[in-house]
Design a protein around this motif. Structure first.
Motif, short mmCIF file in Angstrom:
data_model
loop_
_atom_site.label_atom_id
_atom_site.label_comp_id
_atom_site.label_asym_id
_atom_site.label_seq_id
_atom_site.Cartn_x
_atom_site.Cartn_y
_atom_site.Cartn_z
N GLN A 84 0.83 -1.21 0.00
CA GLN A 84 0.00 0.00 0.00
C GLN A 84 0.86 1.25 0.00
OE1 GLN A 84 -3.31 0.14 -0.35
NE2 GLN A 84 -3.23 2.37 -0.37
N SER A 85 1.91 1.24 0.80
CA SER A 85 2.82 2.38 0.84
C SER A 85 3.50 2.60 -0.51
CB SER A 85 3.88 2.15 1.93
OG SER A 85 4.86 3.16 1.92
N MET A 88 0.93 3.85 -3.24
CA MET A 88 0.63 5.28 -3.13
C MET A 88 1.82 6.12 -3.58
SD MET A 88 -2.44 5.93 -2.42
CE MET A 88 -2.12 7.70 -2.27
N ASN A 89 3.03 5.63 -3.34
CA ASN A 89 4.22 6.32 -3.83
C ASN A 89 4.21 6.37 -5.35
OD1 ASN A 89 6.89 7.49 -3.77
ND2 ASN A 89 7.70 5.47 -4.24
N TYR A 91 1.53 6.10 -7.36
CA TYR A 91 0.46 7.01 -7.79
C TYR A 91 0.86 8.47 -7.61
CZ TYR A 91 -3.38 3.70 -8.69
OH TYR A 91 -4.19 2.74 -9.24
N SER A 92 1.41 8.80 -6.46
CA SER A 92 1.80 10.19 -6.19
C SER A 92 2.81 10.69 -7.21
CB SER A 92 2.37 10.31 -4.78
OG SER A 92 1.39 10.01 -3.81
N GLN A 104 -4.81 9.53 0.22
CA GLN A 104 -5.11 8.13 0.51
C GLN A 104 -6.25 8.04 1.51
OE1 GLN A 104 -2.28 4.53 1.47
NE2 GLN A 104 -2.58 5.66 3.35
N ILE A 136 -7.66 8.43 -3.35
CA ILE A 136 -7.38 7.07 -3.80
C ILE A 136 -7.75 6.13 -2.66
CG2 ILE A 136 -5.63 5.44 -4.60
CD1 ILE A 136 -4.14 7.78 -5.84
#
Length: 267
Positions: A84-85, A88-89, A91-92, A104, A136
């Motif tokens: 998950q971390s 998101m990295n 996506y960001s 998030q 997200i």
């Protein structure tokens, strides 16, 4: 032509793990980039966008160099936390290329079953959308497991995306999948399979057709997608099921073009 889609403003996009990963288990960075581009363009055109994204386990397995999904719950929780971390990295990073901020939101089912938690979730979504930020959303796989005494697990992100759509009163849920829509038989096996372009209600015969079990990466199949569509139809909301391979088809969907399967109560 589907004229109602021309006026949609608040849109939930759902994409599954299999649509974000390559067949060899590596991350499909091009797909992340394409998705970030499309959603950023939509946001620049005044659309309010929420992305429900699976992928924590798949991305986590890739990050940790694992070829097979572990079977124990603690191992899956740990992989989900790492994934998950990292997701998101990713996506960001790609959304930042298009000057689009993301946030998030991790959800468990008790968030929408308790009134105070429900209100807090609504307020968070509304504030982010007002700020022009794309939330997200994913299920909180690190804590939402079947073995817990209380029911915290949505079960799959198809269901989660339909619940999010109801919570925020979305005009449309666009569910991106590994198939072009809902067919009268499995199109991956039968070359003569015919797509249902529009569905107004989910019947028992429809559910009998939808007996797939999903991919090795994901947890959903066609059954979960029809259940999500049925839930939306019960709330007088709409859904499009379309192929995830090229996210730019979302532009065509919102122009009212006949793409995928359209679930609507409207004639």
């Amino acid at each position: 032509m589907r004229p109602r889609l021309l006026t949609t403003k608040r849109i939930v996009i759902k994409i599954g793990t299999s649509s974000l990963m390559n067949s060899d288990g590596t991350v499909d960075y091009q797909q992340f980039d394409r998705l970030a581009y499309v959603l950023s363009v939509l946001r620049n055109h005044g659309k309010e966008i929420v992305l429900v994204s699976s992928g924590a386990i798949g991305v986590g397995m890739n990050k940790l160099g694992l070829k097979e999904r572990p079977q124990t719950i603690p191992e899956q929780q740990a992989i989900a936390a790492v994934g998950q971390s990292e997701m998101m990295n990713i996506y960001s990073r790609f959304f930042s290329h298009y000057n689009q901020m993301v946030a998030q939101i991790l959800m468990t089912r008790d968030i929408v079953e308790f009134p105070e938690s429900y209100e807090n979730a609504v307020n968070a979504f509304e504030e982010l959308l007002q700020m022009g930020i794309i939330p997200i959303v994913n299920e909180n796989d690190t804590v939402a497991v079947d073995e817990l005494d209380h029911e915290t697990k949505f079960g799959d992100n198809d269901r989660l995306s339909s619940i999010v759509s109801v919570v925020i009163h979305a005009d449309l849920l666009i569910m991106l999948s590994d198939v072009e829509g809902f067919f009268d038989k499995n199109p991956m096996i039968h070359s003569d399979a015919k797509i249902f372009h529009t569905i107004h209600s989910i019947t028992k015969s429809d559910m009998d057709l939808a007996d797939g079990t999903g991919t090795s990466f994901g947890t959903g199949g066609m059954t979960t997608k029809l259940k999500a569509a049925r839930y939306l139809l019960q709330n007088d909301q709409e859904m499009i099921l379309a192929k995830a391979e090229d996210p730019t088809l979302i532009f065509s969907v919102l122009k009212g073009e006949k793409i995928g399967t359209y679930f609507t109560n409207q004639d």
